[in-house]
Scaffold this motif. Sequence first.
Motif, PDB file in Angstrom:
ATOM      1  N   ASP A   1     -27.360   6.773  48.822  1.00  0.00           N
ATOM      2  CA  ASP A   1     -26.204   6.914  47.927  1.00  0.00           C
ATOM      3  C   ASP A   1     -25.626   8.331  47.971  1.00  0.00           C
ATOM      4  OD1 ASP A   1     -26.469   4.289  47.196  1.00  0.00           O
ATOM      5  OD2 ASP A   1     -27.669   4.724  45.385  1.00  0.00           O
TER       6      ASP A   1
ATOM      7  N   LEU B   1     -23.620   8.717  51.161  1.00  0.00           N
ATOM      8  CA  LEU B   1     -22.343   7.997  51.138  1.00  0.00           C
ATOM      9  C   LEU B   1     -21.321   8.707  50.249  1.00  0.00           C
ATOM     10  CD1 LEU B   1     -23.629   4.298  50.977  1.00  0.00           C
ATOM     11  CD2 LEU B   1     -22.628   5.479  52.926  1.00  0.00           C
ATOM     12  N   VAL B   2     -21.789   9.209  49.125  1.00  0.00           N
ATOM     13  CA  VAL B   2     -20.853   9.910  48.231  1.00  0.00           C
ATOM     14  C   VAL B   2     -20.325  11.188  48.888  1.00  0.00           C
ATOM     15  CG1 VAL B   2     -20.687  11.165  46.052  1.00  0.00           C
ATOM     16  CG2 VAL B   2     -21.833   8.963  46.131  1.00  0.00           C
TER      17      VAL B   2
ATOM     18  N   GLY C   1     -33.092   4.705  48.673  1.00  0.00           N
ATOM     19  CA  GLY C   1     -31.816   4.255  48.112  1.00  0.00           C
ATOM     20  C   GLY C   1     -31.006   5.409  47.541  1.00  0.00           C
ATOM     21  N   ASN C   2     -31.688   6.289  46.780  1.00  0.00           N
ATOM     22  CA  ASN C   2     -30.962   7.428  46.202  1.00  0.00           C
ATOM     23  C   ASN C   2     -30.403   8.349  47.286  1.00  0.00           C
ATOM     24  OD1 ASN C   2     -31.475   6.526  43.617  1.00  0.00           O
ATOM     25  ND2 ASN C   2     -33.308   7.798  43.359  1.00  0.00           N
TER      26      ASN C   2
END
Length: 1130
Positions: free
Chosen positions: A406, A409-410, A402-403
């Motif tokens: 993220d 995506l950022v 998950g990290n």
Amino acid sequence: MSENIQETIVELINQAQLYGKDSVRVQHLRHVQELILRKDPSLLDNFLEEVLCFQTDKSPEVRKTIISFIEEACQHDPEVIVKVIDSLRLLLYDDNVLVQKRLTVSMITIYRLTLKWLSKSRLVDENVRSMWESMVNMKIHIIAMLDSDNDGLRTVAIKFIEMLALVLSRRTSDSIVPTFNEQDFSLNLLQDDHRILRRNKLEQEGKDVMEKLLEFTLSQHLSSVNLIAAMGAIANIARQRPDYMSRVVQTFEALQVNLPPTLVDSQVSSVRKIIKLKLLSLLKHPASFDFQPQITTLLTDLGATQAEVLKHLPKAPAESKRKITLSNSEINTKKPKMTIDDTSIFDKDDSNSSISGKGISTSGTHGSTMSSTSTSPSSPYPQHQTAIDITAADLVGKLSIGNVVDLVLVSMFLLPEKMPASFQATYTPIAAAGTPAQIEHLARLLGAQLTAAGYGKGYELMKSQQQAKPKIDDDIDEGKPIASITGIERDDFFPSSSADVEGKPMLTSTSGNELSDMPSTSAGITTMSTIPSVQQKKMKPFKLADAIKPIEYDEMQRMSIDSFYRILHAEDVCETAGVGHVRKKTMTSLVCLSERSFRDIYEDYIFADVRKRHDLAFAWLYQEFVYANGYLSILDPNKRKDFTKYDDTLCRLLEYLQEKPDQRDGLFSRLLTNAPLITDKALLVLKRYCQDEARSYLGMNTLRDLIFRRINMREKFLDILLDFTHNENLPVRNNAIRIAKSLHEKEEFKQSIERHALKFLKHLTAGQPPEALFADDKKVSTIPSDVWTEDSIRLCLPLYLSLMPSNHYLIQPLATIYTAVNGDIKRVILRVLENPVRDMGMGSAEILKLVENCPKGAETLITRIIHILTEKAPPSRELVEKVRDLYHKRVSDVRFLIPVLTGLDKREIISVLPKLIKLSPPVVKEVFNRLLGLNASPETSHASPILSSELLIALHQIPSEECELKTTMNATTLCLNERSIYTHDVLAVVIQQLVDINPIPVLFMRTVLQALSFYPKMVGFVMNILQRLITKQTWKQARVWEGFIKCCQKTRPHSFPLLLQLPPPQLKHVFQTAPELREGLMRHLHSMSIGQRSLIPSSILTVIEDNSENVAPEIRIQTVPIPSITSHDQ
């Protein structure tokens, strides 16, 4: 020999001190360095100070040359460092960057030599201590150059720091040191009780400079040149000092993701390639075994293939190969099991260690492994973790799926719309995405970037430790031995001794039943012969052709070439085994008997290091000569001798050696002088070599050696040498003449050389130049071949003229030839005579004989010879007698006497003076120069038979019937223009004597006027002379009276009292000739007192007042006659 070298060195130093071209001065200094340091090092102490004086020269090239001299001098004698340390300091702070760079490069060698010398020296005085302090200060200054604005200075500073890190550390058993650095200094050589050098302090200093270099490598302002140099330095340090392996690997790891932003795309690509090459070289090092996961991951990111990585993997430290003798059946039965066990062991190890070799524990997924920052067991450094390690360990647990999603995506918002070309060129797909090893690598990449940006757990921890500044103990615990990366020893499943091998059953290809049922040998034969069902086969003879497959020609060629290569590369093995001569004989025989391929390979092998392998070339040449003569039995004894291959081999070797830039080894000359046979083609190569201006000196020396050694070809070599004495190229011609003169001293060559020289001298009588001057090898000749020119004339003369100083009798044929040639050739001969005639000297009996028996038509030649001999020295008595006799009996030309004028007496000179001054002005000038001693050299004293004053008086007394007045005037002017000879005093003597002559010479007043113009202070003396002229009634001589009036005009108002002494008619004539004197004289009368005017005769006043209306009345009444005033009364 030593004295000659000293004189040469002194002359070269003096030449270098003159202000000329820097390149020439540098060449002189390099020659000095060659003579002192390589030919006679004992002269170093004598000339060291003189050479060091050039350290302040204004030319940077000269100062750089002095640095080179100092460096080589320190290598010859390290004790010189104490004497030159001040010069090194001065040059280090030079204003020129190139000088600083050259000094820094030299300091790499000098600092290393200083440490090595001090470590062995037991005598330490104040000079040595002062030298070491200066050396330390210079070292600090060079390290500070890392912050310089100049890329070149930073680069050489990097190399210097690399040297510091190596010499200020210890070698270990796994250090890989280049062969040329094996004798370099390291702390292993330093004693603990040294009086100056402290091992612990130096070792800590080495660690500090290494850390500084690593920090510099990771700085963000580096240029590509500095970065590449820094990477090469740290990689080299890691190979030679494996204790630094961990820090170097971490630096490359951080650098790979934090390249300087100033690099352009092409530079980024180049830097990444170099990082890849350096990591591959480190991976090959045995000490990198514990860092293989990190290095291999980095290499994968940099685009290295798996094959490249496997190729550079080192062997495990504990692994040792042993030969195990197993049968085919045992190998077939045991190998699968071993393979399964081996695979399972390694798979198990990999599954149990998610971050193998990194020292970061994550939920107990791996056992006890070594940290990437820990060192080898022999390392003296403590085990610690860097900021990147701590931050990476902190991030591993946080890099969940998950990290990571993220983060991706950022970062999408910050990506450009188009993929950059540099990213596309350097991107490599992730081979093991999602594996623990890849997660750990990703954590380290992020840790490196966070640390560089000043964030992360590791950065904060290190920052707090730096602020606390804890003290570090000097005693460092040794690290414990570590296991291999896999955690498994190879000895667990490979036998380690012969007992292990013997304990295993030996299996054969026959089963156990067959072994038990097999009878004895004899029984077996009987059984086979008694069984009727078995047919006995007839034994077929063995033929090798039936058992093997024919090999193709190309394959045979490849195999033979490979075999030949193996022989070539077995040099060290053969020399060690003592069979080097067998190898040499084998190679030369194969080359001589094989086709062109072996010859080309052998040539390339020899030419790769011709200085070391020249003996192979000589052996090959002799072997070719043996085969060409048919001396070996393997050749057909009836075969004709064929030297084609020998000739080709000799010429190819000579042509290669001819093109070598460095000819100091003399291999070209040695090959020619030692060759068993010199062919015609080889002679052509030798001619080309001699015609090369840069190699002409060595070529002519080779010809001389061949003339002495090759008796059977002596005439041919001598002809080649003598032909070069007429070469158009001046250096080639001079070198050939030098050798010819040395050979001429020996009786066996004297006649041949003189005959050749005389032959070319006689060519001058022909209508056009001979063909010998324009041989086939002179295709680029620029001299016309159909008509005599000055260049072609000069080519026929140099050998003959060079032989004349040592063989004076050769001047007689020269005079004979001179009378038979045309005017152009005569003029050239007269121009080139100076040096040989001067070398012969005035005392030559042949010259005196030639003057006495002067051939008809050779008068100009004789005059020129005498001119040359007497130009800087007075003529000898014998020469004067010969010339005087020749002048009175045969040659009436007065020019013949000019060279010996100073040898004649005064009466003879005065008698021929009218004839001499009638010659052309340059010749008259030469006459006066000889008589007045203007051409005399300072070494010789000039004693002219006639004084300068006597010469000028004699010129005034020349009758007009013998010489025109204008010619005499020109001659006196030439004399008077020599102000250094005709000074104020000399002219006063001349005028005093001339005024006493009766009648007064016509040119007397002209000389007085010229003397007055040269020396205005002579006006008083001139007034006395004019007074005497009045008493001698000079108006009776029209020319002298005209000069008297001009002198009165020039000397007014000094001449006014003299004018008052003239008789009235003469005074009136003066006023008619120079009216301006009347007005001046009247003003002079006005300035006189009444008493003075009363003494002037009335007749004089009448002449003055005639046609004048401004005369005062009191002047007109002065009519009392007054006797004329004598000069004494005045």
